[in-house]
Design a protein around this motif. Sequence first.
Motif, PDB file in Angstrom:
ATOM      1  N   LYS A 177     -10.146  84.906 -32.690  1.00  9.32           N
ATOM      2  CA  LYS A 177      -8.794  85.204 -33.160  1.00  9.32           C
ATOM      3  C   LYS A 177      -7.862  84.033 -32.872  1.00  9.32           C
ATOM      4  CE  LYS A 177      -5.121  88.651 -32.682  1.00  9.32           C
ATOM      5  NZ  LYS A 177      -4.718  89.920 -32.019  1.00  9.32           N
ATOM      6  N   LYS A 178      -7.986  83.435 -31.676  1.00  8.61           N
ATOM      7  CA  LYS A 178      -7.131  82.308 -31.300  1.00  8.61           C
ATOM      8  C   LYS A 178      -7.378  81.113 -32.214  1.00  8.61           C
ATOM      9  CE  LYS A 178      -5.852  79.425 -27.340  1.00  8.61           C
ATOM     10  NZ  LYS A 178      -5.884  78.154 -28.100  1.00  8.61           N
ATOM     11  N   TYR A 179      -8.680  80.872 -32.509  1.00  6.04           N
ATOM     12  CA  TYR A 179      -8.996  79.741 -33.391  1.00  6.04           C
ATOM     13  C   TYR A 179      -8.316  79.919 -34.752  1.00  6.04           C
ATOM     14  CZ  TYR A 179     -11.586  76.644 -36.459  1.00  6.04           C
ATOM     15  OH  TYR A 179     -11.919  75.686 -37.405  1.00  6.04           O
ATOM     16  N   CYS A 180      -8.402  81.131 -35.292  1.00  8.96           N
ATOM     17  CA  CYS A 180      -7.801  81.397 -36.606  1.00  8.96           C
ATOM     18  C   CYS A 180      -6.277  81.218 -36.547  1.00  8.96           C
ATOM     19  CB  CYS A 180      -8.159  82.804 -37.065  1.00  8.96           C
ATOM     20  SG  CYS A 180      -9.906  82.997 -37.478  1.00  8.96           S
ATOM     21  N   LYS A 181      -5.671  81.704 -35.462  1.00  4.17           N
ATOM     22  CA  LYS A 181      -4.215  81.594 -35.329  1.00  4.17           C
ATOM     23  C   LYS A 181      -3.802  80.137 -35.213  1.00  4.17           C
ATOM     24  CE  LYS A 181      -0.325  83.213 -32.567  1.00  4.17           C
ATOM     25  NZ  LYS A 181       0.113  84.031 -31.389  1.00  4.17           N
ATOM     26  N   ASP A 182      -4.538  79.359 -34.407  1.00  6.90           N
ATOM     27  CA  ASP A 182      -4.201  77.946 -34.213  1.00  6.90           C
ATOM     28  C   ASP A 182      -4.367  77.142 -35.497  1.00  6.90           C
ATOM     29  OD1 ASP A 182      -3.716  78.563 -31.600  1.00  6.90           O
ATOM     30  OD2 ASP A 182      -5.636  77.791 -30.849  1.00  6.90           O
ATOM     31  N   ASN A 183      -5.280  77.580 -36.354  1.00 14.29           N
ATOM     32  CA  ASN A 183      -5.553  76.817 -37.575  1.00 14.29           C
ATOM     33  C   ASN A 183      -4.958  77.461 -38.827  1.00 14.29           C
ATOM     34  OD1 ASN A 183      -7.676  74.490 -36.907  1.00 14.29           O
ATOM     35  ND2 ASN A 183      -8.172  76.288 -35.637  1.00 14.29           N
ATOM     36  N   GLY A 184      -4.140  78.471 -38.645  1.00 19.83           N
ATOM     37  CA  GLY A 184      -3.462  79.094 -39.780  1.00 19.83           C
ATOM     38  C   GLY A 184      -4.402  79.804 -40.734  1.00 19.83           C
ATOM     39  N   ILE A 185      -5.468  80.385 -40.202  1.00 15.02           N
ATOM     40  CA  ILE A 185      -6.464  81.072 -41.042  1.00 15.02           C
ATOM     41  C   ILE A 185      -6.285  82.579 -40.897  1.00 15.02           C
ATOM     42  CG2 ILE A 185      -8.919  81.466 -41.446  1.00 15.02           C
ATOM     43  CD1 ILE A 185      -9.454  78.696 -40.274  1.00 15.02           C
ATOM     44  N   ALA A 205     -14.814  79.350 -37.459  1.00 11.44           N
ATOM     45  CA  ALA A 205     -14.466  79.877 -36.137  1.00 11.44           C
ATOM     46  C   ALA A 205     -15.708  80.111 -35.307  1.00 11.44           C
ATOM     47  CB  ALA A 205     -13.668  81.165 -36.294  1.00 11.44           C
ATOM     48  N   TRP A 206     -16.724  80.696 -35.928  1.00 16.44           N
ATOM     49  CA  TRP A 206     -17.976  80.933 -35.208  1.00 16.44           C
ATOM     50  C   TRP A 206     -18.608  79.629 -34.753  1.00 16.44           C
ATOM     51  CZ3 TRP A 206     -19.381  85.322 -33.212  1.00 16.44           C
ATOM     52  CH2 TRP A 206     -18.955  86.525 -33.776  1.00 16.44           C
ATOM     53  N   ASP A 207     -18.575  78.655 -35.594  1.00 12.64           N
ATOM     54  CA  ASP A 207     -19.190  77.374 -35.253  1.00 12.64           C
ATOM     55  C   ASP A 207     -18.418  76.681 -34.129  1.00 12.64           C
ATOM     56  OD1 ASP A 207     -21.097  75.256 -35.671  1.00 12.64           O
ATOM     57  OD2 ASP A 207     -19.474  74.113 -36.615  1.00 12.64           O
TER      58      ASP A 207
END
Length: 222
Positions: A177-185, A205-207
Amino acid sequence: MSSREIAVLTGKQHFHVKRDIEKMLADLGEDPSKSGCTYLDGQNRQQTEYLLDREHTDCLLTGYSAAMRMAVIKRWRELEAQVAQPRELSRMELIQLAMAAEQEKLLITAERDQAVATKAEIGSRREATAMATASAAVRRANQLEAELGRNTRHATVTAVESALGIHLGKQGFRPLKKYCKDNGITPEKVPCPRYGKVVAWPAAAWDHVYSINLSVAFGGSA
């Protein structure tokens, strides 16, 4: 020999010959209708005549005069001679027979080839239909996999854990979730039998978070 020919040879009226035949067959206990047949007279009317074999013809002639019997006997000999010595076919007749035989051969070959071609065509159609059905089934299966968050583009936590036999814990989704938020996804949501809809996290995100390649996890399904 027909009753009409007997009438001509003996000089008797056909009506009288038929009457004699009917009486003879009645005396022999035989059914006249089995020897009878029809023909068209000069006025195009249906008439009856009788066809007799050699034995019945001889029996009929016993009641006739010697001259009448002799005329019929000579005619029988002529007929028998024609059967014993068949006429030699002319060159044209031989050619016609050969052509007829060749045409029959060609017809049989054409029918066989047509049957083979039809069978092959049916087989091709069935194969094409089966392939199209299988392809449609694969596409539908892939579509369902995507809808459930189990493909190379995105996947749910539950799907990845099930595919790889791992357990990420109850908070395993938070790094994703954090990765998506940080990258605007904005991650997608997919149907879930238990919760209605759940989040399917993107492959990137998984990768990035877990070094999990979704293509490897789900066997390259698209």
